[in-house]
Scaffold this motif. Structure first.
Motif, PDB file in Angstrom:
ATOM      1  N   GLY A  84       0.802  -1.214   0.000  1.00  0.00           N
ATOM      2  CA  GLY A  84       0.000   0.000   0.000  1.00  0.00           C
ATOM      3  C   GLY A  84       0.834   1.263   0.000  1.00  0.00           C
ATOM      4  O   GLY A  84       1.965   1.293   0.501  1.00  0.00           O
ATOM      5  N   ALA A  85       0.289   2.323  -0.562  1.00  0.00           N
ATOM      6  CA  ALA A  85       0.954   3.628  -0.593  1.00  0.00           C
ATOM      7  C   ALA A  85      -0.112   4.714  -0.631  1.00  0.00           C
ATOM      8  O   ALA A  85      -1.257   4.473  -1.013  1.00  0.00           O
ATOM      9  CB  ALA A  85       1.871   3.747  -1.804  1.00  0.00           C
ATOM     10  N   VAL A  86       0.273   5.910  -0.225  1.00  0.00           N
ATOM     11  CA  VAL A  86      -0.610   7.071  -0.250  1.00  0.00           C
ATOM     12  C   VAL A  86      -0.158   7.963  -1.402  1.00  0.00           C
ATOM     13  O   VAL A  86       1.000   8.393  -1.454  1.00  0.00           O
ATOM     14  CB  VAL A  86      -0.581   7.824   1.094  1.00  0.00           C
ATOM     15  CG1 VAL A  86      -1.438   9.085   1.027  1.00  0.00           C
ATOM     16  CG2 VAL A  86      -1.079   6.911   2.217  1.00  0.00           C
ATOM     17  N   TYR A  87      -1.085   8.242  -2.315  1.00  0.00           N
ATOM     18  CA  TYR A  87      -0.760   8.937  -3.558  1.00  0.00           C
ATOM     19  C   TYR A  87      -1.119  10.422  -3.482  1.00  0.00           C
ATOM     20  O   TYR A  87      -2.242  10.794  -3.116  1.00  0.00           O
ATOM     21  CB  TYR A  87      -1.515   8.288  -4.719  1.00  0.00           C
ATOM     22  CG  TYR A  87      -1.435   9.058  -6.013  1.00  0.00           C
ATOM     23  CD1 TYR A  87      -0.266   9.070  -6.771  1.00  0.00           C
ATOM     24  CD2 TYR A  87      -2.537   9.785  -6.481  1.00  0.00           C
ATOM     25  CE1 TYR A  87      -0.195   9.783  -7.958  1.00  0.00           C
ATOM     26  CE2 TYR A  87      -2.471  10.493  -7.666  1.00  0.00           C
ATOM     27  CZ  TYR A  87      -1.293  10.501  -8.402  1.00  0.00           C
ATOM     28  OH  TYR A  87      -1.217  11.210  -9.572  1.00  0.00           O
ATOM     29  N   PHE A  88      -0.150  11.277  -3.853  1.00  0.00           N
ATOM     30  CA  PHE A  88      -0.313  12.731  -3.913  1.00  0.00           C
ATOM     31  C   PHE A  88      -0.272  13.146  -5.383  1.00  0.00           C
ATOM     32  O   PHE A  88       0.626  12.741  -6.125  1.00  0.00           O
ATOM     33  CB  PHE A  88       0.786  13.417  -3.106  1.00  0.00           C
ATOM     34  CG  PHE A  88       0.734  13.100  -1.634  1.00  0.00           C
ATOM     35  CD1 PHE A  88       0.138  13.975  -0.739  1.00  0.00           C
ATOM     36  CD2 PHE A  88       1.263  11.910  -1.147  1.00  0.00           C
ATOM     37  CE1 PHE A  88       0.073  13.669   0.628  1.00  0.00           C
ATOM     38  CE2 PHE A  88       1.203  11.600   0.215  1.00  0.00           C
ATOM     39  CZ  PHE A  88       0.599  12.476   1.098  1.00  0.00           C
TER      40      PHE A  88
END
Length: 251
Positions: A84-88
């Motif tokens: 998982g990753a948080v996308y900007f």
């Protein structure tokens, strides 16, 4: 479910949960903030995967919170090599630090490590930044061009010329600042890329956030972030880097 050999030992990896990463894997001494998108349970998101809270894994509870829907980043369940990753998005997405003055590293030594994909833009692509405009009152980390990385203390910058990689390729950055000697170091994927000295320590920060510096936004996916209020030893740095490189499958 897949089987992976690590150090000659066969281990069962449970899909994207990778429960092995729930344990403490490296030094905790001086660890002030730790977010890890590989653990979906630490991310509060809506039905569209818009992230409103990203919880700190330390007991300090320095959670990132973004209540404004239009500025909420997106959670990607397999954003970085299956984790998982948080996308900007480089346009509006950002997440302020819980205390935007970051007093736990003001006038202090520190070490910061994070895994993020190479930013898609070619200029002013910051993973961390603030709103301070004075000298040494803004922590700045990110790309200022396709091959130049900045580790700045607000008008007191240390830049490193790095090899150009394609947008979306995950990288591990680790930076250190020594408040006694004012030495600053930039490391990428376990290699030293920049070394210099500041004229003083960070102080008086304001508006510190992920994905935003002044009016510029970064376009990247962030997997994991660690902030310590001290310079880690060489062996500790090796441990952090070895673990994060392996976990996020960075070559």
């Amino acid at each position: 479910m897949a089987k992976q050999a690590i150090g000659g030992v066969s281990r069962i990896m449970l899909g994207n949960q990778r429960s092995i990463f729930k344990r403490n894997r490296f030094t905790q001494r001086g660890l002030q903030l730790w977010v890890d998108a590989a653990l979906p349970g630490t991310v509060t998101k809506d039905g569209s995967n818009k992230v409103s809270v990203w919880r700190d894994k330390t007991l300090n509870a320095r959670n990132f919170t973004q209540p404004t829907a239009a500025q909420q980043p997106t959670y990607l369940p397999t954003g970085i090599n299956g984790l998982g990753a948080v996308y900007f998005d480089g346009t509006a997405f950002n997440m302020p630090f819980s205390d935007q003055a970051m007093p736990y590293i003001a006038n202090s030594s520190f070490t910061i490590a994070y895994v993020a994909t190479k930013t898609a833009g070619t200029a002013n692509q910051y993973v961390i930044g603030g709103q301070g405009t004075g000298t040494r009152n803004n922590l700045i980390m990110g790309y200022v061009s396709a091959n130049t990385y900045k580790f700045g203390l607000g008008n007191d910058d240390q830049n490193a010329i790095v090899n150009v990689v394609n947008a979306g390729v995950p990288e591990l950055y680790l930076v250190t600042f020594d408040s006694t000697t004012f030495e600053r170091r930039i490391r990428r994927n376990t290699l030293d890329e920049g070394l210099g000295a500041s004229s003083g320590s960070l102080s008086g920060m304001s508006g510190q956030a992920l994905g935003k510096y002044l009016s510029s936004f970064g376009n990247f996916a962030l997997g994991e972030l660690l902030i310590y209020n001290r310079v880690l030893t060489a062996s500790e740095i090796n441990g952090v880097e070895r673990d994060m490189m392996s976990k996020w499958s960075i070559s």
